[in-house]
Design a protein around this motif. Structure first.
Motif, PDB file in Angstrom:
ATOM      1  N   PRO A 138      10.973  95.225   2.147  1.00 21.30           N
ATOM      2  CA  PRO A 138       9.866  96.053   1.640  1.00 21.30           C
ATOM      3  C   PRO A 138       9.997  97.479   2.182  1.00 21.30           C
ATOM      4  CG  PRO A 138       9.071  93.973   2.564  1.00 21.30           C
ATOM      5  CD  PRO A 138      10.517  94.085   2.943  1.00 21.30           C
ATOM      6  N   ASN A 139       9.289  98.402   1.556  1.00 18.03           N
ATOM      7  CA  ASN A 139       9.264  99.765   2.064  1.00 18.03           C
ATOM      8  C   ASN A 139       8.660  99.798   3.467  1.00 18.03           C
ATOM      9  OD1 ASN A 139      10.349 100.851  -0.298  1.00 18.03           O
ATOM     10  ND2 ASN A 139       8.332 101.091  -1.244  1.00 18.03           N
ATOM     11  N   LYS A 140       8.933 100.879   4.187  1.00 19.95           N
ATOM     12  CA  LYS A 140       8.351 101.051   5.519  1.00 19.95           C
ATOM     13  C   LYS A 140       6.883 101.425   5.365  1.00 19.95           C
ATOM     14  CE  LYS A 140      12.654 102.308   7.838  1.00 19.95           C
ATOM     15  NZ  LYS A 140      13.325 103.283   8.726  1.00 19.95           N
ATOM     16  N   VAL A 141       6.015 100.489   5.705  1.00 17.06           N
ATOM     17  CA  VAL A 141       4.588 100.677   5.469  1.00 17.06           C
ATOM     18  C   VAL A 141       3.778 100.237   6.686  1.00 17.06           C
ATOM     19  CG1 VAL A 141       4.712 100.436   2.958  1.00 17.06           C
ATOM     20  CG2 VAL A 141       4.461  98.387   4.388  1.00 17.06           C
ATOM     21  N   TYR A 142       2.500 100.589   6.646  1.00 14.51           N
ATOM     22  CA  TYR A 142       1.545 100.069   7.629  1.00 14.51           C
ATOM     23  C   TYR A 142       0.238  99.756   6.903  1.00 14.51           C
ATOM     24  CZ  TYR A 142      -0.251 104.917   7.697  1.00 14.51           C
ATOM     25  OH  TYR A 142      -0.750 106.154   7.348  1.00 14.51           O
ATOM     26  N   GLY A 143      -0.607  98.961   7.550  1.00 17.85           N
ATOM     27  CA  GLY A 143      -1.864  98.572   6.926  1.00 17.85           C
ATOM     28  C   GLY A 143      -1.730  97.502   5.872  1.00 17.85           C
ATOM     29  N   GLN A 144      -0.534  96.869   5.770  1.00 14.83           N
ATOM     30  CA  GLN A 144      -0.337  95.762   4.833  1.00 14.83           C
ATOM     31  C   GLN A 144      -0.954  94.482   5.421  1.00 14.83           C
ATOM     32  OE1 GLN A 144       2.216  97.223   6.610  1.00 14.83           O
ATOM     33  NE2 GLN A 144       2.254  95.551   8.100  1.00 14.83           N
ATOM     34  N   ALA A 145      -0.952  93.418   4.618  1.00 14.60           N
ATOM     35  CA  ALA A 145      -1.446  92.127   5.112  1.00 14.60           C
ATOM     36  C   ALA A 145      -0.431  91.056   4.740  1.00 14.60           C
ATOM     37  CB  ALA A 145      -2.806  91.797   4.502  1.00 14.60           C
ATOM     38  N   MET A 146      -0.435  89.942   5.492  1.00 13.82           N
ATOM     39  CA  MET A 146       0.546  88.893   5.213  1.00 13.82           C
ATOM     40  C   MET A 146       0.025  87.523   5.608  1.00 13.82           C
ATOM     41  SD  MET A 146       3.448  89.847   8.055  1.00 13.82           S
ATOM     42  CE  MET A 146       3.294  89.426   9.798  1.00 13.82           C
ATOM     43  N   VAL A 147       0.589  86.503   4.957  1.00 21.12           N
ATOM     44  CA  VAL A 147       0.268  85.107   5.245  1.00 21.12           C
ATOM     45  C   VAL A 147       1.557  84.301   5.155  1.00 21.12           C
ATOM     46  CG1 VAL A 147      -2.122  85.155   4.427  1.00 21.12           C
ATOM     47  CG2 VAL A 147      -0.276  84.646   2.816  1.00 21.12           C
ATOM     48  N   ILE A 148       1.553  83.117   5.777  1.00 17.21           N
ATOM     49  CA  ILE A 148       2.666  82.184   5.671  1.00 17.21           C
ATOM     50  C   ILE A 148       2.214  80.977   4.858  1.00 17.21           C
ATOM     51  CG2 ILE A 148       4.178  80.600   6.924  1.00 17.21           C
ATOM     52  CD1 ILE A 148       4.330  82.578   9.170  1.00 17.21           C
ATOM     53  N   ILE A 149       2.991  80.644   3.814  1.00 20.22           N
ATOM     54  CA  ILE A 149       2.703  79.480   2.970  1.00 20.22           C
ATOM     55  C   ILE A 149       4.005  78.714   2.767  1.00 20.22           C
ATOM     56  CG2 ILE A 149       1.767  78.667   0.778  1.00 20.22           C
ATOM     57  CD1 ILE A 149       0.373  81.362   0.472  1.00 20.22           C
ATOM     58  N   ASN A 150       4.019  77.445   3.166  1.00 19.59           N
ATOM     59  CA  ASN A 150       5.182  76.570   2.947  1.00 19.59           C
ATOM     60  C   ASN A 150       6.490  77.199   3.424  1.00 19.59           C
ATOM     61  OD1 ASN A 150       3.486  74.631   1.745  1.00 19.59           O
ATOM     62  ND2 ASN A 150       3.724  75.573  -0.277  1.00 19.59           N
ATOM     63  N   GLY A 151       6.464  77.756   4.608  1.00 17.96           N
ATOM     64  CA  GLY A 151       7.687  78.294   5.196  1.00 17.96           C
ATOM     65  C   GLY A 151       8.115  79.644   4.665  1.00 17.96           C
ATOM     66  N   CYS A 152       7.253  80.309   3.910  1.00 19.18           N
ATOM     67  CA  CYS A 152       7.564  81.643   3.389  1.00 19.18           C
ATOM     68  C   CYS A 152       6.494  82.629   3.832  1.00 19.18           C
ATOM     69  CB  CYS A 152       7.652  81.634   1.863  1.00 19.18           C
ATOM     70  SG  CYS A 152       9.087  80.756   1.211  1.00 19.18           S
ATOM     71  N   ARG A 196      -5.204  98.120   4.585  1.00 20.08           N
ATOM     72  CA  ARG A 196      -6.190  97.528   5.479  1.00 20.08           C
ATOM     73  C   ARG A 196      -7.136  96.578   4.747  1.00 20.08           C
ATOM     74  NH1 ARG A 196      -6.643  97.383  10.865  1.00 20.08           N
ATOM     75  NH2 ARG A 196      -7.753  95.580  10.082  1.00 20.08           N
ATOM     76  N   HIS A 197      -6.511  95.723   3.909  1.00 23.56           N
ATOM     77  CA  HIS A 197      -7.151  94.579   3.304  1.00 23.56           C
ATOM     78  C   HIS A 197      -6.786  93.360   4.140  1.00 23.56           C
ATOM     79  CE1 HIS A 197      -3.159  95.475   1.833  1.00 23.56           C
ATOM     80  NE2 HIS A 197      -2.966  94.183   1.658  1.00 23.56           N
ATOM     81  N   GLU A 198      -7.236  92.181   3.716  1.00 21.28           N
ATOM     82  CA  GLU A 198      -6.865  90.938   4.382  1.00 21.28           C
ATOM     83  C   GLU A 198      -6.489  89.910   3.318  1.00 21.28           C
ATOM     84  OE1 GLU A 198      -6.494  90.612   7.561  1.00 21.28           O
ATOM     85  OE2 GLU A 198      -7.426  92.500   8.193  1.00 21.28           O
ATOM     86  N   LEU A 199      -5.708  88.915   3.729  1.00 19.22           N
ATOM     87  CA  LEU A 199      -5.266  87.865   2.814  1.00 19.22           C
ATOM     88  C   LEU A 199      -5.744  86.497   3.282  1.00 19.22           C
ATOM     89  CD1 LEU A 199      -1.527  88.839   2.083  1.00 19.22           C
ATOM     90  CD2 LEU A 199      -3.571  89.477   0.791  1.00 19.22           C
ATOM     91  N   ALA A 200      -6.012  85.626   2.307  1.00 13.99           N
ATOM     92  CA  ALA A 200      -6.281  84.216   2.565  1.00 13.99           C
ATOM     93  C   ALA A 200      -5.512  83.424   1.509  1.00 13.99           C
ATOM     94  CB  ALA A 200      -7.774  83.928   2.484  1.00 13.99           C
ATOM     95  N   HIS A 201      -5.422  82.114   1.678  1.00 15.39           N
ATOM     96  CA  HIS A 201      -4.699  81.309   0.685  1.00 15.39           C
ATOM     97  C   HIS A 201      -5.200  79.880   0.693  1.00 15.39           C
ATOM     98  CE1 HIS A 201      -2.052  78.634   3.104  1.00 15.39           C
ATOM     99  NE2 HIS A 201      -2.226  79.553   4.039  1.00 15.39           N
ATOM    100  N   ASP A 202      -4.939  79.183  -0.434  1.00 13.51           N
ATOM    101  CA  ASP A 202      -5.267  77.766  -0.533  1.00 13.51           C
ATOM    102  C   ASP A 202      -4.040  76.918  -0.832  1.00 13.51           C
ATOM    103  OD1 ASP A 202      -4.722  78.341  -3.174  1.00 13.51           O
ATOM    104  OD2 ASP A 202      -6.768  78.041  -3.901  1.00 13.51           O
ATOM    105  N   GLY A 203      -2.851  77.489  -0.609  1.00 13.93           N
ATOM    106  CA  GLY A 203      -1.614  76.791  -0.886  1.00 13.93           C
ATOM    107  C   GLY A 203      -1.059  77.097  -2.266  1.00 13.93           C
TER     108      GLY A 203
END
Length: 376
Positions: A138-152, A196-203
């Motif tokens: 990805p580009n060099k950024v800040y303020g991004q958000a991330m999650v881990i789902i199934n090993g990714c 500066r958002h946030e992430l959630a997931h349900d799979g």
């Protein structure tokens, strides 16, 4: 009464009721008028300076990496080795097993010295490594958000300091290969560019909660969701909390997830610093405003939740005009604690010196290896 008998009575007594515990300040060196239990103060221990734009993670025993030990309520600056990241303002961090994964962020001069490497710290061995990734980063950024789902690892959004992003990238943690995902939507159906958002997931779906730009914050009455199975962005309509309605639009807030429920607190809506605490159920998309609130409004703070459902909130900006930052730490139970957690907290209050006993002494008193590990 001997110690073992007293402990047994404590455990039996804790079965009488389970209750919500309101948010309370558990460490605040800047508030001398606030009564703090003695076990929360330890001579000779340093505390992290006031800060903002940071992240924290939690297991059953500690916050990391400025380590706050839940049992003794003491801070310790963990000394690590290896290739430590330097672009740490507004980076993203997630816990994966015993590993802390850090991506992106910005360093001095802020907005001009950004990162796009993935750094991994094994918190058990206290060593950093740089993940040797393949594919286009990805580009060099800040303020991004991330999650881990199934090993990714999925990374969305962020800013270079000049441009805001709506890019979505996936890193396969097994093959260590980056892939930029290209959703099938028309460009007009993509989420707004943001940071500066946030992430959630349900799979199956990744949900974006809030965020914005330097000029605006995005509302929470509708939530963008990326469907991993169809490769489409969808817009989910949420349900208000009765007459209270929806949470205020916000960016720079904190967010934690407990099973199907996602909790957000604090943040900034462009005019006010917020202190409210909300939850949304990812099955019904129902918003609920909770009675507990942060003891002081803050944004650019961090939060983490323990496996048992206790959220810790640290730092942040508490005065936008003076740009005053906080070093305070708070906690609140997001769920009704189970019997084990109720017993454990009662036990620690009744016997505040448990952590000073040897493993053999603790075993002889009836503690399990799992609980003993929390003390060390």
């Amino acid at each position: 009464m001997d110690t073992q008998t007293a402990m047994r009575d404590t455990i039996n007594g804790s079965k009488k009721r389970a209750r919500w515990l309101q948010a309370r300040r558990i460490f605040s060196p800047s508030c001398p008028n606030l009564r703090i239990p003695n076990r929360f103060l330890r001579e000779g221990h340093s505390v992290p300076p006031a800060r903002s734009g940071h992240r924290c993670v939690a297991d059953s025993t500690n916050l990391e990496l400025w380590r706050f030990h839940f049992v003794t309520a003491t801070w310790q600056q963990v000394q690590t080795e290896g290739y430590m990241p330097t672009e740490l303002a507004l980076m993203s961090a997630v816990f994966h097993g015993n590993n802390l994964l850090v991506f992106g962020g910005t360093g001095i001069p802020f907005g001009e010295n950004n990162g796009n490497d993935v750094h991994v710290c094994n918190v058990q061995y206290k060593r950093w490594n740089l993940l040797n990734c393949r594919g286009k980063k990805p580009n060099k950024v800040y303020g991004q958000a991330m999650v881990i789902i199934n090993g990714c690892l999925y990374v969305f959004g962020g800013t270079t300091g000049y441009l805001y992003s709506t890019d979505l990238h996936r890193l396969d943690l097994t093959t260590q290969e980056w892939t930029q995902l290209k959703p099938n939507n028309a460009p007009s159906d993509l989420p707004e560019e943001r940071y500066r958002h946030e992430l959630a997931h349900d799979g199956q779906r990744i949900y974006i909660l809030g965020g914005g730009t330097s000029l605006m914050s995005y509302s929470l009455d509708k939530i963008h969701a990326y469907n991993l199975e169809t490769n489409y962005w969808e817009e989910m309509v949420t349900q208000p909390h009765g007459r209270i309605g929806f949470p205020a639009a916000r960016r720079c807030h904190s967010c934690v997830q407990v099973k199907d429920e996602v909790f957000i607190c604090g943040g900034y809506n462009g005019e006010l610093i917020l202190s409210d605490l909300w939850k949304i159920n990812l099955q019904t998309f129902q918003w609920t405003k909770l009675l507990a609130a942060m003891p002081e409004p803050a944004y650019f703070h961090c939060a983490a939740v323990t496996p048992a459902g206790c959220m810790y909130v640290h730092g942040g900006v508490v005065n936008m005009y003076g740009n005053r930052r906080s070093g305070s730490l708070y906690k609140v139970w997001l769920v009704v604690p189970n019997l084990l957690e109720l017993t454990w907290e009662k036990l620690l209050k009744t016997f505040p010196h448990l952590a000073q006993l040897s493993t053999l002494q603790l075993l002889s008193m009836g503690l399990t290896q799992t609980l003993i590990q929390r003390l060390k």
